[in-house]
Design a protein around this motif. Structure first.
Motif, PDB file in Angstrom:
ATOM      1  N   GLN A 173       0.815  -1.209   0.000  1.00 40.40           N
ATOM      2  CA  GLN A 173       0.000   0.000   0.000  1.00 40.40           C
ATOM      3  C   GLN A 173       0.850   1.262   0.000  1.00 40.40           C
ATOM      4  O   GLN A 173       0.522   2.239  -0.671  1.00 40.40           O
ATOM      5  N   ARG A 174       1.957   1.251   0.721  1.00 44.09           N
ATOM      6  CA  ARG A 174       2.835   2.428   0.733  1.00 44.09           C
ATOM      7  C   ARG A 174       3.542   2.572  -0.607  1.00 44.09           C
ATOM      8  O   ARG A 174       3.734   3.680  -1.102  1.00 44.09           O
ATOM      9  N   LEU A 175       3.925   1.446  -1.212  1.00 45.17           N
ATOM     10  CA  LEU A 175       4.533   1.490  -2.545  1.00 45.17           C
ATOM     11  C   LEU A 175       3.539   2.046  -3.556  1.00 45.17           C
ATOM     12  O   LEU A 175       3.904   2.844  -4.425  1.00 45.17           O
ATOM     13  N   ALA A 176       2.276   1.658  -3.435  1.00 49.46           N
ATOM     14  CA  ALA A 176       1.240   2.172  -4.330  1.00 49.46           C
ATOM     15  C   ALA A 176       1.110   3.684  -4.197  1.00 49.46           C
ATOM     16  O   ALA A 176       0.864   4.383  -5.193  1.00 49.46           O
TER      17      ALA A 176
ATOM     18  N   GLU B 222      12.744  -0.321 -10.971  1.00 51.41           N
ATOM     19  CA  GLU B 222      12.783   0.663  -9.903  1.00 51.41           C
ATOM     20  C   GLU B 222      11.828   0.279  -8.766  1.00 51.41           C
ATOM     21  O   GLU B 222      12.070   0.597  -7.601  1.00 51.41           O
ATOM     22  N   LYS B 223      10.751  -0.425  -9.094  1.00 52.39           N
ATOM     23  CA  LYS B 223       9.758  -0.814  -8.085  1.00 52.39           C
ATOM     24  C   LYS B 223      10.366  -1.696  -6.998  1.00 52.39           C
ATOM     25  O   LYS B 223      10.041  -1.546  -5.826  1.00 52.39           O
ATOM     26  N   GLU B 224      11.248  -2.604  -7.385  1.00 51.18           N
ATOM     27  CA  GLU B 224      11.858  -3.489  -6.380  1.00 51.18           C
ATOM     28  C   GLU B 224      12.778  -2.712  -5.451  1.00 51.18           C
ATOM     29  O   GLU B 224      12.814  -2.966  -4.249  1.00 51.18           O
ATOM     30  N   ARG B 225      13.516  -1.746  -6.003  1.00 53.34           N
ATOM     31  CA  ARG B 225      14.367  -0.903  -5.157  1.00 53.34           C
ATOM     32  C   ARG B 225      13.496  -0.076  -4.207  1.00 53.34           C
ATOM     33  O   ARG B 225      13.787   0.053  -3.026  1.00 53.34           O
ATOM     34  N   LEU B 226      12.399   0.457  -4.748  1.00 56.09           N
ATOM     35  CA  LEU B 226      11.481   1.238  -3.920  1.00 56.09           C
ATOM     36  C   LEU B 226      10.817   0.382  -2.844  1.00 56.09           C
ATOM     37  O   LEU B 226      10.602   0.839  -1.725  1.00 56.09           O
TER      38      LEU B 226
ATOM     39  N   GLN C 254      13.119   0.156  -0.002  1.00 54.85           N
ATOM     40  CA  GLN C 254      13.175   1.436   0.702  1.00 54.85           C
ATOM     41  C   GLN C 254      11.917   1.651   1.544  1.00 54.85           C
ATOM     42  O   GLN C 254      11.990   2.102   2.686  1.00 54.85           O
ATOM     43  N   VAL C 255      10.761   1.309   0.986  1.00 52.88           N
ATOM     44  CA  VAL C 255       9.494   1.431   1.715  1.00 52.88           C
ATOM     45  C   VAL C 255       9.523   0.540   2.953  1.00 52.88           C
ATOM     46  O   VAL C 255       9.105   0.948   4.040  1.00 52.88           O
ATOM     47  N   HIS C 256      10.030  -0.668   2.803  1.00 51.09           N
ATOM     48  CA  HIS C 256      10.127  -1.600   3.934  1.00 51.09           C
ATOM     49  C   HIS C 256      10.970  -0.990   5.054  1.00 51.09           C
ATOM     50  O   HIS C 256      10.583  -1.004   6.226  1.00 51.09           O
ATOM     51  N   ARG C 257      12.114  -0.424   4.685  1.00 54.39           N
ATOM     52  CA  ARG C 257      12.980   0.222   5.688  1.00 54.39           C
ATOM     53  C   ARG C 257      12.270   1.411   6.331  1.00 54.39           C
ATOM     54  O   ARG C 257      12.370   1.637   7.532  1.00 54.39           O
ATOM     55  N   ASN C 258      11.554   2.199   5.492  1.00 57.07           N
ATOM     56  CA  ASN C 258      10.843   3.365   6.010  1.00 57.07           C
ATOM     57  C   ASN C 258       9.757   2.957   7.010  1.00 57.07           C
ATOM     58  O   ASN C 258       9.554   3.634   8.018  1.00 57.07           O
ATOM     59  N   LEU C 259       9.052   1.871   6.727  1.00 55.64           N
ATOM     60  CA  LEU C 259       8.009   1.407   7.646  1.00 55.64           C
ATOM     61  C   LEU C 259       8.601   0.943   8.974  1.00 55.64           C
ATOM     62  O   LEU C 259       8.006   1.152  10.036  1.00 55.64           O
ATOM     63  N   ILE C 260       9.769   0.319   8.916  1.00 57.46           N
ATOM     64  CA  ILE C 260      10.450  -0.088  10.146  1.00 57.46           C
ATOM     65  C   ILE C 260      10.854   1.150  10.947  1.00 57.46           C
ATOM     66  O   ILE C 260      10.611   1.236  12.153  1.00 57.46           O
ATOM     67  N   ASP C 261      11.454   2.140  10.256  1.00 57.90           N
ATOM     68  CA  ASP C 261      11.845   3.384  10.928  1.00 57.90           C
ATOM     69  C   ASP C 261      10.635   4.088  11.526  1.00 57.90           C
ATOM     70  O   ASP C 261      10.683   4.592  12.652  1.00 57.90           O
TER      71      ASP C 261
END
Length: 197
Positions: free
Chosen positions: A74-77, A91-95, A98-105
């Motif tokens: 959902q955040r990637l969307a 680019e979606k896989e890299r994002l 990054q989204v996964h790391r951002n959600l953890i942070d």
């Protein structure tokens, strides 16, 4: 005392028997017959790999808080939506990482703010969400539907808003009072920047 104990055992056995009879009554035989539920399911269904649509495993657990694949999707969307859907597949896989790391942070930031007794109210989050909806030229309800249509949710934006507000308040309370910059330091940096031109 013994009579009360016997009554408890009898009640437990009775409840267990009643539960077992309900379970038997609700059991559907596994003979290939599909109960008529009006679902109109296709006769041929192919799945690849081990797929269980009812099972979503956590992608991370941050001090007991679960981050699911759905939250990442959902955040990637949201990011893809913010870029008018123009994000190349590679680019979606890299994002996604990054989204996964951002959600953890984000989870850590909210937890740290709560540990420091900093709370962000639901009303504050909803007010901020209404401002985001205005940026999209929609009402909050219209934005809810728009996000759902595009693979995201209002919950994802609201969680991000909560994280940003909580972290900002924590920094304002714990870090900003300790920052002491003199006029001389500001002038020295300005002089260096002007000299670098």
């Amino acid at each position: 005392m013994k009579i009360a104990f016997r009554h408890k055992i009898a009640a437990t056995l009775f409840a267990g028997a009643a539960f077992a009879s309900l379970a038997i009554a609700q059991t559907v035989p596994d003979n290939g017959a599909v109960p008529a539920a009006g679902l109109n399911l296709p006769q041929t269904l192919a799945t690849f790999g081990k797929v269980d649509p009812n099972l979503r495993k956590p992608t991370a657990v941050v001090d007991g808080e679960i981050i699911t694949g759905t939250a990442v999707d959902q955040r990637l969307a949201l990011i893809i939506l913010a870029n008018d859907g123009k994000v190349p597949d590679e680019e979606k896989e890299r994002l996604r990482l990054q989204v996964h790391r951002n959600l953890i942070d984000e989870a850590l930031q909210i937890q740290e703010a709560k540990a420091n007794k900093i709370d962000v109210s639901r009303d504050e989050v909803n007010q901020s969400y209404a401002r985001v909806a205005q940026n999209f030229k929609r009402s909050p309800t219209e934005l809810d539907g728009y996000l759902r249509q595009n693979g995201s949710s209002s919950r994802s934006i609201k969680r991000q808003i909560e994280g940003e507000m909580a972290w900002s308040r924590l920094l304002q309370r714990n870090v900003n009072p300790r920052i002491n910059v003199s006029d001389e330091e500001v002038n020295a940096v300005m002089a260096r920047l002007n000299a670098a031109k």
